[in-house]
Every structure is written in C-alpha cells, then in structure tokens.
Design a protein around this motif. Structure first.
Motif, short mmCIF file in Angstrom:
data_model
loop_
_atom_site.label_atom_id
_atom_site.label_comp_id
_atom_site.label_asym_id
_atom_site.label_seq_id
_atom_site.Cartn_x
_atom_site.Cartn_y
_atom_site.Cartn_z
N GLY A 67 49.52 32.17 29.28
CA GLY A 67 48.27 32.75 28.82
C GLY A 67 47.89 33.99 29.59
O GLY A 67 47.50 35.01 29.01
N VAL A 68 48.01 33.94 30.92
CA VAL A 68 47.68 35.11 31.75
C VAL A 68 48.63 36.27 31.45
O VAL A 68 48.20 37.42 31.31
N ALA A 69 49.93 35.97 31.35
CA ALA A 69 50.91 37.03 31.11
C ALA A 69 50.71 37.68 29.74
O ALA A 69 50.67 38.92 29.63
N PHE A 70 50.57 36.86 28.69
CA PHE A 70 50.42 37.45 27.37
C PHE A 70 49.07 38.14 27.23
O PHE A 70 48.93 39.12 26.50
N GLY A 71 48.05 37.66 27.98
CA GLY A 71 46.76 38.33 27.95
C GLY A 71 46.83 39.74 28.51
O GLY A 71 46.23 40.67 27.97
N GLY A 72 47.59 39.91 29.60
CA GLY A 72 47.76 41.24 30.16
C GLY A 72 48.52 42.17 29.23
O GLY A 72 48.14 43.33 29.04
N ILE A 73 49.59 41.66 28.62
CA ILE A 73 50.37 42.47 27.69
C ILE A 73 49.53 42.84 26.46
O ILE A 73 49.55 43.99 26.00
N ALA A 74 48.78 41.87 25.94
CA ALA A 74 47.94 42.13 24.77
C ALA A 74 46.84 43.14 25.10
O ALA A 74 46.48 43.96 24.25
N ALA A 75 46.31 43.11 26.32
CA ALA A 75 45.28 44.07 26.71
C ALA A 75 45.84 45.48 26.73
O ALA A 75 45.16 46.43 26.32
N LEU A 76 47.07 45.65 27.21
CA LEU A 76 47.69 46.98 27.20
C LEU A 76 47.93 47.46 25.77
O LEU A 76 47.72 48.64 25.46
N ALA A 77 48.37 46.54 24.90
CA ALA A 77 48.54 46.91 23.49
C ALA A 77 47.20 47.28 22.87
O ALA A 77 47.11 48.18 22.03
N TYR A 78 46.15 46.59 23.29
CA TYR A 78 44.80 46.88 22.79
C TYR A 78 44.37 48.29 23.19
O TYR A 78 43.76 49.02 22.38
N CYS A 79 44.68 48.69 24.42
CA CYS A 79 44.32 50.04 24.87
C CYS A 79 44.98 51.10 23.99
O CYS A 79 44.38 52.15 23.71
N PHE A 80 46.20 50.84 23.56
CA PHE A 80 46.90 51.78 22.69
C PHE A 80 46.33 51.75 21.27
O PHE A 80 46.21 52.79 20.62
N ALA A 81 45.98 50.55 20.78
CA ALA A 81 45.56 50.42 19.39
C ALA A 81 44.11 50.84 19.15
O ALA A 81 43.76 51.24 18.03
N LEU A 82 43.27 50.76 20.19
CA LEU A 82 41.85 51.04 20.00
C LEU A 82 41.63 52.46 19.48
O LEU A 82 42.04 53.43 20.10
N GLY A 83 41.00 52.56 18.33
CA GLY A 83 40.72 53.85 17.72
C GLY A 83 41.84 54.41 16.88
O GLY A 83 41.65 55.40 16.17
N ARG A 84 43.03 53.78 16.93
CA ARG A 84 44.17 54.27 16.16
C ARG A 84 44.43 53.46 14.90
O ARG A 84 45.20 53.92 14.04
N VAL A 85 43.87 52.29 14.78
CA VAL A 85 44.11 51.45 13.60
C VAL A 85 42.95 51.49 12.62
O VAL A 85 42.99 50.83 11.58
N GLY A 86 41.92 52.23 12.93
CA GLY A 86 40.77 52.32 12.04
C GLY A 86 39.49 52.38 12.85
O GLY A 86 39.49 52.24 14.08
N ARG A 87 38.42 52.60 12.16
CA ARG A 87 37.13 52.72 12.83
C ARG A 87 36.49 51.34 12.99
O ARG A 87 35.49 51.01 12.35
N PHE A 88 37.10 50.55 13.84
CA PHE A 88 36.61 49.22 14.11
C PHE A 88 35.94 49.19 15.47
O PHE A 88 36.28 49.96 16.37
N SER A 89 35.02 48.26 15.62
CA SER A 89 34.39 48.07 16.92
C SER A 89 35.39 47.45 17.89
O SER A 89 36.43 46.92 17.47
N PRO A 90 35.14 47.53 19.20
CA PRO A 90 36.06 46.90 20.15
C PRO A 90 36.28 45.41 19.88
O PRO A 90 37.40 44.91 20.01
N ARG A 91 35.22 44.71 19.47
CA ARG A 91 35.35 43.28 19.19
C ARG A 91 36.22 43.04 17.96
O ARG A 91 37.12 42.18 17.97
N ALA A 92 36.00 43.81 16.90
CA ALA A 92 36.79 43.66 15.68
C ALA A 92 38.24 44.06 15.92
O ALA A 92 39.16 43.44 15.36
#
Length: 250
Positions: free
Chosen positions: A73-98
C-alpha cells in the motif's frame, strides 16, 4: 508544479496508500483467508507429499499478510502520487479530488482488471509449478500492456476531442481500449490448470475476493488521497477573525 508540491503530494500519497492498505488488509483477512484455508485443505487432502512449513499458517495469515499488504500500500501510494502529479491538469478540467478518483479507477482497470481477466488469481493447489515462471511473466506483461494502453487511449481521446467533441472522443478511446485488449487476450496463451475435482465455489469465491481486495485498496486510496490533495492544492480560505468578546461590567 514545483518540487515542494510534488514532495508534499508524494508524502500524502504514501500515507493514503497506508490507510488504504489497512482497509485492504481487513478485506483480505475476512474475505480472502477463509478461501485460502479451504484451498490448502483440498491440497493437503489430495497430496501425498509432506512439506515442512518454514512459516506457520497462522503467521502467514496474520503478520505475513499484514506486512505484505501494508508495504504494498505504501509503495503503490507513492507511485500513484507521482502519476497524479503528471496527470493533474492534463486529463481534463477536474478538481484535485476528482482527478484522484479518476486516476484510481483507471489504474484499477488497467493495472489489475485487464491482466486479471486473462490470468485470474489462483488459490493454492491450482496451477502447474512448471509453468509458474511463464505465467508470472505473461501476467506482468499484461500489466505493462494495460498501463501503456490506458495512457495511449487517453492521448488519443484528447487529440480527437477538438474534432469529435468530448463525448464521442471518449467513446472512441474506450472502444479502442476494448478492441486492443481483446486482441491481446486472443493472441496471448491461456492456461487451464484447475484440477477437475477442485471445488468450483472455492475457486470463484477466491477470485472474487481477490478482485474485491483490489477494489477496496484502489477505491480507498482514491478517496483518501483525493481529500488530502484537495486540501493541499485548494486550501480553504481562513475564516474571518471574530471580534473580541465584550465584557460587560457588573
């Protein structure tokens, strides 16, 4: 996005992964372990070999299970957070929560469901030891394929959106994902190694519980991390200072 924000999101991702791991651990213990015990009982009843256990079954189902799930859980959470940094704002005009929920759902589909439908999880006593290396390689190949395909169809959808509109671009991207996934299923070899006398109910419940554990893990991560990211990236304005209370002399 500056490095401080990325670092803060990484820490929050690992904490969210830990929280999701705790919930997945409970799901694994109460949903998965009973079916594992039944499969081990079947294996013991039909095997003539007596192997010495390095770790007892009770330790495997408690401390071993907790260590594996929480570290994952800790490992995949860190990897997913890095992917989130890349995806935020690039997949659409969604809020951070969405965006967190969308990323979690897509990751669950691409990284787990896609390989799971081709090579589902097997309980003890199911599977040929001679093919375990090949099956593991193909499973991770399907994981990589699912992840790359998800990224590819996302790019495809964004490029088609100006010409087709958001709705039809999304439909085209989903259709491409389904067609290419089906082609991969048809081309890659399948393994049918379930013993004829293995209880079908145990097999079905084991695989269903394995899928349920992943749904709990990714769903909880999306909710927890989405809330943490929302508070970091869109902080609530501070409340106006209240006027000091007036003391009325007696």
């Amino acid at each position: 996005m500056n490095s401080a924000t990325v670092r803060n999101l990484l820490v929050r991702g690992m904490l969210a992964g830990l929280a999701a791991g705790v919930l997945a651990l409970l799901a694994a213990y109460f949903l998965g372990e009973p079916n594992v015990d039944k499969a081990i009982g079947f294996e013991a009843a039909h095997s003539h070999e007596h192997e010495t256990e390095v770790f007892s079954r009770s330790l495997q189902s408690t401390g071993g299970l907790a260590t594996g799930v929480l570290l994952y859980g800790v490992a995949f959470g860190g990897i997913a957070a890095l992917a989130y940094c890349f995806a935020l704002g690039r997949v659409g005009r969604f809020s951070p929560r969405a965006t967190a929920l969308l990323l979690s759902g897509c990751a669950l589909l691409a990284v787990y469901v896609v390989p799971f439908l081709k090579y589902p999880a097997n309980p003890p006593a199911v599977g040929d030891p001679d093919t375990i290396g090949r099956r593991t390689t193909l499973y991770f190949l399907m994981m990589l394929f699912g992840a790359l395909l998800a990224i590819g169809v996302t790019v495809l959808g964004k490029r088609l959106a100006p010409r087709l509109g958001t709705w039809w671009a999304t439909v085209a991207a989903v259709a491409a994902f389904a067609v290419l996934t089906g082609a991969a299923y048809a081309l890659l070899p399948a393994f049918d190694e379930v013993p004829a006398d293995f209880p079908a109910t145990v097999l079905w419940r084991f695989r269903l519980s394995a899928l349920g554990i992943q749904v709990v893990l990714w769903g909880a991560f999306g909710l927890v991390f989405g809330e943490l990211a929302e508070r970091l990236l869109n902080p609530r304005p501070a409340e106006a200072a209240r006027p000091p209370a007036v003391t009325v002399p007696h």
